[in-house]
Design a protein around this motif. Structure first.
Motif, PDB file in Angstrom:
ATOM      1  N   ARG A 136       1.268  -1.312  -0.046  1.00 45.93           N
ATOM      2  CA  ARG A 136       0.047  -0.166   0.413  1.00 45.93           C
ATOM      3  C   ARG A 136       0.720   1.179   0.172  1.00 45.93           C
ATOM      4  O   ARG A 136       1.449   1.990   0.695  1.00 45.93           O
ATOM      5  CB  ARG A 136      -1.101   0.020   1.166  1.00 45.93           C
ATOM      6  CG  ARG A 136      -1.688  -1.540   1.317  1.00 45.93           C
ATOM      7  CD  ARG A 136      -3.032  -1.135   2.860  1.00 45.93           C
ATOM      8  NE  ARG A 136      -3.696  -2.119   2.701  1.00 45.93           N
ATOM      9  CZ  ARG A 136      -2.836  -3.631   2.850  1.00 45.93           C
ATOM     10  NH1 ARG A 136      -1.597  -3.198   4.133  1.00 45.93           N
ATOM     11  NH2 ARG A 136      -4.015  -4.286   3.459  1.00 45.93           N
ATOM     12  N   TRP A 137       1.625   1.868  -0.980  1.00 46.05           N
ATOM     13  CA  TRP A 137       1.576   2.743  -1.259  1.00 46.05           C
ATOM     14  C   TRP A 137       1.702   3.956  -0.954  1.00 46.05           C
ATOM     15  O   TRP A 137       2.185   4.854  -0.531  1.00 46.05           O
ATOM     16  CB  TRP A 137       2.752   2.963  -2.825  1.00 46.05           C
ATOM     17  CG  TRP A 137       3.417   1.952  -3.487  1.00 46.05           C
ATOM     18  CD1 TRP A 137       3.145   0.455  -3.849  1.00 46.05           C
ATOM     19  CD2 TRP A 137       4.596   1.565  -3.459  1.00 46.05           C
ATOM     20  NE1 TRP A 137       3.714   0.017  -4.862  1.00 46.05           N
ATOM     21  CE2 TRP A 137       4.980   0.532  -4.500  1.00 46.05           C
ATOM     22  CE3 TRP A 137       5.386   2.305  -2.414  1.00 46.05           C
ATOM     23  CZ2 TRP A 137       6.309  -0.102  -3.768  1.00 46.05           C
ATOM     24  CZ3 TRP A 137       6.940   1.447  -2.722  1.00 46.05           C
ATOM     25  CH2 TRP A 137       7.451   0.288  -3.720  1.00 46.05           C
ATOM     26  N   GLN A 138       0.241   4.424  -1.237  1.00 43.48           N
ATOM     27  CA  GLN A 138       0.336   5.311  -0.638  1.00 43.48           C
ATOM     28  C   GLN A 138      -0.024   5.954   0.783  1.00 43.48           C
ATOM     29  O   GLN A 138      -0.334   7.028   1.246  1.00 43.48           O
ATOM     30  CB  GLN A 138      -1.727   5.680  -1.296  1.00 43.48           C
ATOM     31  CG  GLN A 138      -2.547   4.899  -0.091  1.00 43.48           C
ATOM     32  CD  GLN A 138      -2.920   3.332  -0.792  1.00 43.48           C
ATOM     33  OE1 GLN A 138      -1.567   2.639  -2.568  1.00 43.48           O
ATOM     34  NE2 GLN A 138      -3.242   2.756  -0.706  1.00 43.48           N
ATOM     35  N   GLU A 139      -0.595   4.734   1.978  1.00 42.06           N
ATOM     36  CA  GLU A 139      -0.668   4.934   3.764  1.00 42.06           C
ATOM     37  C   GLU A 139       0.954   5.455   3.339  1.00 42.06           C
ATOM     38  O   GLU A 139       1.142   5.739   5.092  1.00 42.06           O
ATOM     39  CB  GLU A 139      -0.027   3.593   3.894  1.00 42.06           C
ATOM     40  CG  GLU A 139      -1.805   2.175   3.882  1.00 42.06           C
ATOM     41  CD  GLU A 139      -2.080   1.935   4.985  1.00 42.06           C
ATOM     42  OE1 GLU A 139      -1.223   1.014   5.247  1.00 42.06           O
ATOM     43  OE2 GLU A 139      -3.704   0.878   4.389  1.00 42.06           O
ATOM     44  N   LYS A 140       2.549   5.296   3.706  1.00 36.59           N
ATOM     45  CA  LYS A 140       3.575   6.162   3.959  1.00 36.59           C
ATOM     46  C   LYS A 140       3.918   7.002   2.837  1.00 36.59           C
ATOM     47  O   LYS A 140       5.018   7.518   2.503  1.00 36.59           O
ATOM     48  CB  LYS A 140       4.205   4.630   4.396  1.00 36.59           C
ATOM     49  CG  LYS A 140       3.798   3.725   4.895  1.00 36.59           C
ATOM     50  CD  LYS A 140       5.238   2.680   5.423  1.00 36.59           C
ATOM     51  CE  LYS A 140       4.509   1.848   6.484  1.00 36.59           C
ATOM     52  NZ  LYS A 140       3.480   1.175   6.505  1.00 36.59           N
ATOM     53  N   GLY A 141       3.152   7.267   1.312  1.00 33.60           N
ATOM     54  CA  GLY A 141       3.547   8.171   0.417  1.00 33.60           C
ATOM     55  C   GLY A 141       3.474   9.050   1.000  1.00 33.60           C
ATOM     56  O   GLY A 141       2.310  10.008   1.199  1.00 33.60           O
ATOM     57  N   LEU A 142       3.866  10.250   0.417  1.00 35.49           N
ATOM     58  CA  LEU A 142       3.666  11.972   0.198  1.00 35.49           C
ATOM     59  C   LEU A 142       3.553  12.592  -0.797  1.00 35.49           C
ATOM     60  O   LEU A 142       3.676  11.816  -2.299  1.00 35.49           O
ATOM     61  CB  LEU A 142       4.952  12.646   1.173  1.00 35.49           C
ATOM     62  CG  LEU A 142       5.600  11.982   2.072  1.00 35.49           C
ATOM     63  CD1 LEU A 142       7.115  12.870   2.917  1.00 35.49           C
ATOM     64  CD2 LEU A 142       4.639  12.147   3.655  1.00 35.49           C
ATOM     65  N   PRO A 143       2.744  13.607  -1.049  1.00 34.00           N
ATOM     66  CA  PRO A 143       3.111  14.497  -2.021  1.00 34.00           C
ATOM     67  C   PRO A 143       4.104  15.330  -2.367  1.00 34.00           C
ATOM     68  O   PRO A 143       4.466  15.139  -1.290  1.00 34.00           O
ATOM     69  CB  PRO A 143       1.978  16.024  -1.670  1.00 34.00           C
ATOM     70  CG  PRO A 143       1.417  15.121  -0.102  1.00 34.00           C
ATOM     71  CD  PRO A 143       2.011  13.816   0.866  1.00 34.00           C
ATOM     72  N   ILE A 144       4.728  14.929  -3.656  1.00 32.15           N
ATOM     73  CA  ILE A 144       5.840  15.576  -4.106  1.00 32.15           C
ATOM     74  C   ILE A 144       6.303  16.892  -5.357  1.00 32.15           C
ATOM     75  O   ILE A 144       4.724  17.095  -6.473  1.00 32.15           O
ATOM     76  CB  ILE A 144       6.525  13.706  -4.800  1.00 32.15           C
ATOM     77  CG1 ILE A 144       6.616  13.403  -3.698  1.00 32.15           C
ATOM     78  CG2 ILE A 144       7.907  14.462  -5.441  1.00 32.15           C
ATOM     79  CD1 ILE A 144       7.435  13.387  -2.836  1.00 32.15           C
ATOM     80  N   PRO A 145       6.655  17.711  -4.901  1.00 27.39           N
ATOM     81  CA  PRO A 145       6.607  18.771  -5.830  1.00 27.39           C
ATOM     82  C   PRO A 145       6.900  18.579  -7.069  1.00 27.39           C
ATOM     83  O   PRO A 145       7.390  17.823  -7.489  1.00 27.39           O
ATOM     84  CB  PRO A 145       8.075  19.727  -5.276  1.00 27.39           C
ATOM     85  CG  PRO A 145       7.753  19.359  -3.695  1.00 27.39           C
ATOM     86  CD  PRO A 145       7.493  17.779  -3.544  1.00 27.39           C
ATOM     87  N   VAL A 146       6.101  19.272  -8.071  1.00 26.26           N
ATOM     88  CA  VAL A 146       6.260  18.454  -9.833  1.00 26.26           C
ATOM     89  C   VAL A 146       7.015  19.942 -10.001  1.00 26.26           C
ATOM     90  O   VAL A 146       6.036  21.297 -10.264  1.00 26.26           O
ATOM     91  CB  VAL A 146       5.140  17.833 -10.512  1.00 26.26           C
ATOM     92  CG1 VAL A 146       5.330  18.058 -11.597  1.00 26.26           C
ATOM     93  CG2 VAL A 146       5.332  16.885  -9.699  1.00 26.26           C
ATOM     94  N   ILE A 147       7.301  20.360 -11.328  1.00 23.36           N
ATOM     95  CA  ILE A 147       7.649  20.877 -11.772  1.00 23.36           C
ATOM     96  C   ILE A 147       7.112  20.552 -13.265  1.00 23.36           C
ATOM     97  O   ILE A 147       7.961  19.314 -14.042  1.00 23.36           O
ATOM     98  CB  ILE A 147       9.230  21.693 -12.217  1.00 23.36           C
ATOM     99  CG1 ILE A 147      10.244  20.789 -12.328  1.00 23.36           C
ATOM    100  CG2 ILE A 147       9.430  22.341 -10.761  1.00 23.36           C
ATOM    101  CD1 ILE A 147      11.966  20.865 -12.696  1.00 23.36           C
ATOM    102  N   GLY A 148       6.577  21.486 -14.830  1.00 27.17           N
ATOM    103  CA  GLY A 148       6.762  20.722 -16.136  1.00 27.17           C
ATOM    104  C   GLY A 148       6.968  21.857 -16.665  1.00 27.17           C
ATOM    105  O   GLY A 148       7.296  23.034 -16.583  1.00 27.17           O
ATOM    106  N   LEU A 149       7.425  21.759 -18.034  1.00 25.08           N
ATOM    107  CA  LEU A 149       7.532  22.588 -19.616  1.00 25.08           C
ATOM    108  C   LEU A 149       6.576  22.084 -20.070  1.00 25.08           C
ATOM    109  O   LEU A 149       6.044  20.872 -20.429  1.00 25.08           O
ATOM    110  CB  LEU A 149       8.669  22.866 -19.584  1.00 25.08           C
ATOM    111  CG  LEU A 149       9.528  23.610 -20.722  1.00 25.08           C
ATOM    112  CD1 LEU A 149       8.976  25.674 -20.624  1.00 25.08           C
ATOM    113  CD2 LEU A 149      11.341  23.594 -20.642  1.00 25.08           C
ATOM    114  N   GLU A 150       5.740  22.345 -21.404  1.00 23.17           N
ATOM    115  CA  GLU A 150       5.176  22.774 -22.642  1.00 23.17           C
ATOM    116  C   GLU A 150       5.748  23.509 -24.021  1.00 23.17           C
ATOM    117  O   GLU A 150       5.768  24.335 -23.267  1.00 23.17           O
ATOM    118  CB  GLU A 150       3.749  22.512 -22.140  1.00 23.17           C
ATOM    119  CG  GLU A 150       3.200  22.555 -23.290  1.00 23.17           C
ATOM    120  CD  GLU A 150       1.416  22.389 -23.231  1.00 23.17           C
ATOM    121  OE1 GLU A 150       0.954  23.365 -24.229  1.00 23.17           O
ATOM    122  OE2 GLU A 150       0.661  21.934 -21.899  1.00 23.17           O
TER     123      GLU A 150
END
Length: 311
Positions: free
Chosen positions: A199-213
Motif C-alpha cells: 500500500r504505497w499510499q499509506e506512507k507516500g507523500l505529495p511530491i513537488p513537480v515541475i513541467g514545461l510545454e
C-alpha cells in the motif's frame, strides 16, 4: 532533462524548410493563446509497453526479498495509461491545472521459481498476475505562459526559434498505488499472516513537480506539442513507521508527450482538437526503514490518442 527535450525538438524541426514550415500558421486559430476564463479539457489514452527493468520488491525486517520482474514473473508487458488534464485560465497568462492518471495494469505468467516477498515465500508453479492493483495519481499545478516574456524580442532569432508558445508549471502530485499480486492472495509456501501487496499510499507523500510545454504551428490547422514534467524526492520522512522504525519515502518520475494536434478554427469544431503522438513514462517508488524495504520501478513507452477541448 525537460529543457533538453525541448531543445532537441527545436533543433530537429530545423531540418525542415523554414520558409515553408513556419509561414503556415492559421491566424484564426487560438490553440496557442488561451482566452481569459477559458477552460481546457485534455484527455488521452495510451497503450504503453514495458521497457527496461520493471521491478517490484518488498522486504520485512531481515527476511530476504526477491527482485520480482513485472514482465518475466507476472507477465506484464503492457499497460493502459489514461490521463485527464483540466485547466482554468484566469487570464491569457495564468492558469490552475488539475491532472489525473490511471494505470491499468494487466498480465499473467506461470512462475516456476519461489519468490521471497513481504516476509514469506510465494510458492512456485502457479500463475502470478497484478490482479486487484489500484493505481492512480492526482496533481494540482499553477501554470504560466512564458511567451509574453520574450515574444517582443523574437525578431532577432533564427526563424525556427520563433513562434513557439512556452508554458511552465509547478505543483504537487500524490500517488495512490495499492499494488497486489493475485489480489494479495497467491499460494504461499507456508501459512502467512501477510498479503502479497504494498500500500504505497499509506506512507507516500505529495511530491513537488515541475513541467514545461511547447507548442508550434506546423501548417494550416496542424500544430506540434512537446510536454515534459518530472519530480524527485530522496528519503523524506513520511511521518509514519513500520516494524517500530520510521519509514522514509523516496520518489522519482518523468513523463513526456510528443504530439501532432489538429486544430480547426471553424465554429463547427467548437474548440475540439484531436491529437496523436507518443508517450514516455518513468516511475520509481522506494520506501525504506530498518524494518521495511519496498521498491517499484516501472518504465513505459507507447502510442497515444486524445483530444483538447477549449470552452
Amino acid at each position: 532533462m525537460a529543457i533538453a527535450l525541448v531543445v532537441f525538438s527545436l533543433l530537429t524541426s530545423a531540418n525542415c524548410s523554414a520558409q515553408d514550415f513556419f509561414s503556415l500558421r492559421d491566424p484564426g486559430a487560438d490553440l496557442l493563446t488561451p482566452a481569459p476564463h477559458q477552460i481546457d479539457i485534455e484527455a488521452d489514452d495510451a497503450y504503453m509497453f514495458t521497457v527496461g527493468a520493471n521491478t517490484l520488491r518488498r522486504r520485512i525486517n531481515s527476511f530476504p526479498d526477491s527482485a520480482i520482474s513485472l514482465q518475466h514473473d507476472q507477465g506484464v508487458s503492457q499497460l493502459q495509461l489514461t490521463e485527464t488534464l483540466l485547466s482554468y485560465w484566469f487570464d491569457s497568462v495564468n492558469a490552475f491545472q488539475f491532472q489525473f492518471r490511471y494505470y491499468g495494469i494487466y498480465g499473467s505468467k506461470y512462475e516456476t521459481q519461489p519468490l521471497a516477498f513481504g516476509g514469506t515465500i510465494i510458492s512456485p508453479n502457479q500463475n502470478l498476475n497484478p490482479g486487484g492493483t489500484r493505481w492512480y495519481t492526482f496533481g494540482g499545478y499553477y501554470e504560466r505562459r512564458l511567451t509574453p516574456l520574450y515574444e517582443n524580442y523574437e525578431s532577432g532569432l533564427p526563424e525556427f526559434l520563433q513562434g513557439w508558445d512556452s508554458r511552465a508549471k509547478i505543483g504537487v502530485e500524490f500517488t495512490y498505488n495499492d499494488y497486489r499480486i493475485n489480489d494479495g492472495t497467491p499460494l504461499f509456501s507456508q501459512r502467512s499472516p501477510f498479503e502479497a501487496r504494498i500500500r504505497w499510499q499509506e506512507k507516500g507523500l505529495p511530491i513537488p513537480v515541475i513541467g514545461l510545454e511547447e507548442r508550434h504551428w506546423l501548417g494550416y490547422n496542424f500544430a506540434f506539442e512537446a510536454t515534459a514534467q518530472g519530480y524527485w524526492a530522496n528519503k523524506w520522512n513520511s511521518g509514519r513507521s513500520e516494524g517500530g522504525s520510521t519509514v522514509y519515502d523516496s520518489q522519482s518520475g518523468f513523463e513526456t508527450h510528443w504530439r501532432i494536434i489538429y486544430a480547426n478554427p471553424s465554429p463547427q469544431w467548437h474548440g475540439f482538437s484531436p491529437f496523436a503522438g507518443l508517450n514516455y513514462n518513468y516511475t520509481k517508488y522506494t520506501q525504506t526503514g530498518s524494518g521495511v524495504g519496498n521498491l517499484l520501478r516501472v518504465q513505459l513507452f507507447g502510442p497515444e490518442l486524445g483530444f483538447n477541448w477549449s470552452i
